[in-house]
Design a protein around this motif. Structure first.
Motif, PDB file in Angstrom:
ATOM      1  N   MET A 185      77.991 -38.927 120.519  1.00 24.72           N
ATOM      2  CA  MET A 185      77.815 -39.847 121.643  1.00 24.72           C
ATOM      3  C   MET A 185      76.325 -40.017 121.950  1.00 24.72           C
ATOM      4  SD  MET A 185      79.235 -39.530 125.565  1.00 24.72           S
ATOM      5  CE  MET A 185      80.943 -39.510 125.035  1.00 24.72           C
ATOM      6  N   LYS A 186      75.851 -41.246 121.936  1.00 22.42           N
ATOM      7  CA  LYS A 186      74.459 -41.529 122.229  1.00 22.42           C
ATOM      8  C   LYS A 186      74.193 -41.443 123.732  1.00 22.42           C
ATOM      9  CE  LYS A 186      73.339 -42.624 117.966  1.00 22.42           C
ATOM     10  NZ  LYS A 186      72.398 -41.807 117.171  1.00 22.42           N
ATOM     11  N   THR A 187      73.011 -40.942 124.077  1.00 18.59           N
ATOM     12  CA  THR A 187      72.642 -40.781 125.484  1.00 18.59           C
ATOM     13  C   THR A 187      71.565 -41.789 125.867  1.00 18.59           C
ATOM     14  OG1 THR A 187      73.162 -38.425 125.460  1.00 18.59           O
ATOM     15  CG2 THR A 187      71.718 -39.205 127.221  1.00 18.59           C
ATOM     16  N   ILE A 188      71.822 -42.533 126.942  1.00 22.86           N
ATOM     17  CA  ILE A 188      70.894 -43.533 127.453  1.00 22.86           C
ATOM     18  C   ILE A 188      70.327 -43.038 128.781  1.00 22.86           C
ATOM     19  CG2 ILE A 188      70.571 -45.950 128.065  1.00 22.86           C
ATOM     20  CD1 ILE A 188      71.620 -45.527 125.212  1.00 22.86           C
ATOM     21  N   LEU A 189      69.028 -43.068 128.925  1.00 22.06           N
ATOM     22  CA  LEU A 189      68.382 -42.737 130.196  1.00 22.06           C
ATOM     23  C   LEU A 189      67.972 -44.037 130.871  1.00 22.06           C
ATOM     24  CD1 LEU A 189      67.060 -40.941 132.325  1.00 22.06           C
ATOM     25  CD2 LEU A 189      65.080 -40.692 130.791  1.00 22.06           C
ATOM     26  N   ILE A 190      68.581 -44.333 132.021  1.00 26.39           N
ATOM     27  CA  ILE A 190      68.257 -45.543 132.775  1.00 26.39           C
ATOM     28  C   ILE A 190      67.354 -45.157 133.933  1.00 26.39           C
ATOM     29  CG2 ILE A 190      69.158 -47.452 134.152  1.00 26.39           C
ATOM     30  CD1 ILE A 190      71.753 -47.266 132.599  1.00 26.39           C
ATOM     31  N   VAL A 191      66.150 -45.728 133.937  1.00 30.26           N
ATOM     32  CA  VAL A 191      65.166 -45.430 134.982  1.00 30.26           C
ATOM     33  C   VAL A 191      64.938 -46.697 135.795  1.00 30.26           C
ATOM     34  CG1 VAL A 191      62.930 -44.400 135.482  1.00 30.26           C
ATOM     35  CG2 VAL A 191      64.086 -43.870 133.316  1.00 30.26           C
ATOM     36  N   ILE A 247      74.981 -51.112 137.852  1.00 29.18           N
ATOM     37  CA  ILE A 247      75.561 -52.172 137.008  1.00 29.18           C
ATOM     38  C   ILE A 247      75.267 -51.897 135.542  1.00 29.18           C
ATOM     39  CG2 ILE A 247      75.412 -54.613 136.385  1.00 29.18           C
ATOM     40  CD1 ILE A 247      74.933 -55.223 139.350  1.00 29.18           C
ATOM     41  N   SER A 248      74.007 -51.568 135.247  1.00 30.84           N
ATOM     42  CA  SER A 248      73.627 -51.268 133.865  1.00 30.84           C
ATOM     43  C   SER A 248      74.377 -50.044 133.363  1.00 30.84           C
ATOM     44  CB  SER A 248      72.117 -51.037 133.772  1.00 30.84           C
ATOM     45  OG  SER A 248      71.396 -52.195 134.132  1.00 30.84           O
ATOM     46  N   LYS A 249      74.486 -49.044 134.216  1.00 25.32           N
ATOM     47  CA  LYS A 249      75.204 -47.823 133.849  1.00 25.32           C
ATOM     48  C   LYS A 249      76.649 -48.130 133.459  1.00 25.32           C
ATOM     49  CE  LYS A 249      76.968 -43.555 135.937  1.00 25.32           C
ATOM     50  NZ  LYS A 249      77.000 -42.731 137.170  1.00 25.32           N
ATOM     51  N   ASP A 250      77.320 -48.956 134.253  1.00 27.73           N
ATOM     52  CA  ASP A 250      78.727 -49.287 133.979  1.00 27.73           C
ATOM     53  C   ASP A 250      78.886 -49.963 132.615  1.00 27.73           C
ATOM     54  OD1 ASP A 250      79.528 -48.195 136.366  1.00 27.73           O
ATOM     55  OD2 ASP A 250      79.608 -50.104 137.443  1.00 27.73           O
ATOM     56  N   TYR A 251      77.950 -50.837 132.263  1.00 28.67           N
ATOM     57  CA  TYR A 251      78.031 -51.523 130.973  1.00 28.67           C
ATOM     58  C   TYR A 251      77.890 -50.539 129.817  1.00 28.67           C
ATOM     59  CZ  TYR A 251      78.351 -56.424 132.298  1.00 28.67           C
ATOM     60  OH  TYR A 251      78.797 -57.643 132.752  1.00 28.67           O
ATOM     61  N   PHE A 252      76.950 -49.613 129.939  1.00 30.24           N
ATOM     62  CA  PHE A 252      76.754 -48.639 128.865  1.00 30.24           C
ATOM     63  C   PHE A 252      77.938 -47.677 128.777  1.00 30.24           C
ATOM     64  CE2 PHE A 252      72.255 -49.914 129.180  1.00 30.24           C
ATOM     65  CZ  PHE A 252      71.953 -50.041 127.824  1.00 30.24           C
ATOM     66  N   LEU A 253      78.444 -47.249 129.935  1.00 37.78           N
ATOM     67  CA  LEU A 253      79.601 -46.357 129.933  1.00 37.78           C
ATOM     68  C   LEU A 253      80.818 -47.020 129.286  1.00 37.78           C
ATOM     69  CD1 LEU A 253      79.401 -44.735 133.499  1.00 37.78           C
ATOM     70  CD2 LEU A 253      78.955 -43.614 131.305  1.00 37.78           C
ATOM     71  N   SER A 254      80.985 -48.318 129.549  1.00 41.91           N
ATOM     72  CA  SER A 254      82.138 -49.037 128.995  1.00 41.91           C
ATOM     73  C   SER A 254      82.084 -49.123 127.475  1.00 41.91           C
ATOM     74  CB  SER A 254      82.213 -50.455 129.580  1.00 41.91           C
ATOM     75  OG  SER A 254      81.151 -51.267 129.112  1.00 41.91           O
ATOM     76  N   GLU A 255      80.883 -48.929 126.903  1.00 39.49           N
ATOM     77  CA  GLU A 255      80.728 -48.973 125.448  1.00 39.49           C
ATOM     78  C   GLU A 255      80.702 -47.576 124.831  1.00 39.49           C
ATOM     79  OE1 GLU A 255      80.564 -51.650 123.335  1.00 39.49           O
ATOM     80  OE2 GLU A 255      81.174 -52.835 125.083  1.00 39.49           O
ATOM     81  N   GLY A 256      80.986 -46.569 125.665  1.00 39.78           N
ATOM     82  CA  GLY A 256      81.094 -45.221 125.136  1.00 39.78           C
ATOM     83  C   GLY A 256      79.817 -44.411 125.108  1.00 39.78           C
ATOM     84  N   TYR A 257      78.776 -44.887 125.776  1.00 39.26           N
ATOM     85  CA  TYR A 257      77.530 -44.138 125.826  1.00 39.26           C
ATOM     86  C   TYR A 257      77.545 -43.135 126.978  1.00 39.26           C
ATOM     87  CZ  TYR A 257      75.659 -47.747 122.718  1.00 39.26           C
ATOM     88  OH  TYR A 257      75.455 -48.599 121.671  1.00 39.26           O
ATOM     89  N   ARG A 258      76.803 -42.080 126.824  1.00 41.28           N
ATOM     90  CA  ARG A 258      76.554 -41.147 127.919  1.00 41.28           C
ATOM     91  C   ARG A 258      75.321 -41.661 128.659  1.00 41.28           C
ATOM     92  NH1 ARG A 258      73.459 -35.560 127.484  1.00 41.28           N
ATOM     93  NH2 ARG A 258      73.984 -34.596 129.476  1.00 41.28           N
ATOM     94  N   VAL A 259      75.323 -41.608 129.977  1.00 40.88           N
ATOM     95  CA  VAL A 259      74.231 -42.186 130.757  1.00 40.88           C
ATOM     96  C   VAL A 259      73.625 -41.158 131.704  1.00 40.88           C
ATOM     97  CG1 VAL A 259      73.567 -43.949 132.428  1.00 40.88           C
ATOM     98  CG2 VAL A 259      75.241 -44.501 130.649  1.00 40.88           C
ATOM     99  N   LEU A 260      72.298 -41.065 131.671  1.00 46.86           N
ATOM    100  CA  LEU A 260      71.529 -40.299 132.644  1.00 46.86           C
ATOM    101  C   LEU A 260      70.800 -41.290 133.531  1.00 46.86           C
ATOM    102  CD1 LEU A 260      69.948 -37.626 130.251  1.00 46.86           C
ATOM    103  CD2 LEU A 260      71.974 -37.355 131.684  1.00 46.86           C
TER     104      LEU A 260
END
Length: 227
Positions: A1-7, A16-29
């Protein structure tokens, strides 16, 4: 699982950005300021950073600059500014891409996917050999490292992609349009200054090998071994 850091300091945009990444299976910080972002980056393995410029505590420019001292992790910068010079500054500091606010979350997601896919493919070259050597420039694909005259030189993700693309096509003129399609993979809006900035950064890091990237006026670039 790829991890995305949203700052991003604006909570609504961040969510909103977090929800889009989560819906595609990414882990979000998530981070709402620059200092928190750096702390998260140090404590976690991050595959891509979405980085706003205007942040409390520490701005995006400073965060990008500090991360680039130790990592080539792909960085997409978010900016509400329309000044082209601000965008070019981001590239000079090591950003791989930028998105101007207000932006479409699906577009941001698509650009992030492109960077991640590009990185994944380049780490598994189709060629049998795992390295490429021209003169005293040696590229090792599995580790994504470059040595020049025996010394390791750090390149950003995008700089590495451009350099290896030119080297793999040694002696062939590569147009700016080909570079954009290969590296970014989507319709580009703007002028050629973005590509020019990345090439300038590459030449600076190549040092006495800078002349190997030859400018073909009104066309693009060509990589040539030194005589």
């Amino acid at each position: 699982m790829k991890t995305i850091l949203i700052v991003e300091d604006e909570e609504i945009l961040r969510e909103i950005s977090k929800d889009y990444f989560l819906s595609e299976g990414y882990r979000v910080l998530e981070a709402a300021d620059g200092k928190t972002a750096l702390a998260l980056f140090q404590d976690h393995e991050v595959d891509l950073i979405v980085l706003d410029i205007m942040l409390p505590e520490l701005d995006g420019w400073s965060v990008c600059r500090r991360i680039r001292k130790t990592s080539d992790v792909p960085i997409i910068m978010l900016t509400a500014r329309v000044d082209e010079d601000d965008t070019l500054l981001g590239f000079e500091l090591g950003a791989d891409d930028y998105v101007t606010k207000p932006y479409s979350p699906p577009v941001l997601l698509a650009r992030a996917k492109r960077l991640l896919e590009s990185r994944s493919k380049s780490s598994k070259p189709a060629q049998p050999k795992d390295s490429l050597i021209i003169d005293d420039i040696k590229v090792h694909f599995p580790s994504r490292t470059v040595t020049i005259n025996g010394a390791r030189v750090n390149f950003t993700h995008t700089e590495f992609e451009i350099l290896t693309y030119l080297m793999e096509n040694q002696g062939i003129v590569i147009t700016r349009e080909q570079l954009i399609t290969k590296i970014w993979g989507y319709a580009y809006v703007g002028d050629d200054r973005t590509v020019n900035t990345h090439i300038r950064n590459l030449r600076t890091k190549l040092g006495d090998k800078a002349a190997m990237i030859v400018t073909i006026v009104r066309t693009g670039y060509k990589f040539e071994a030194q005589a």
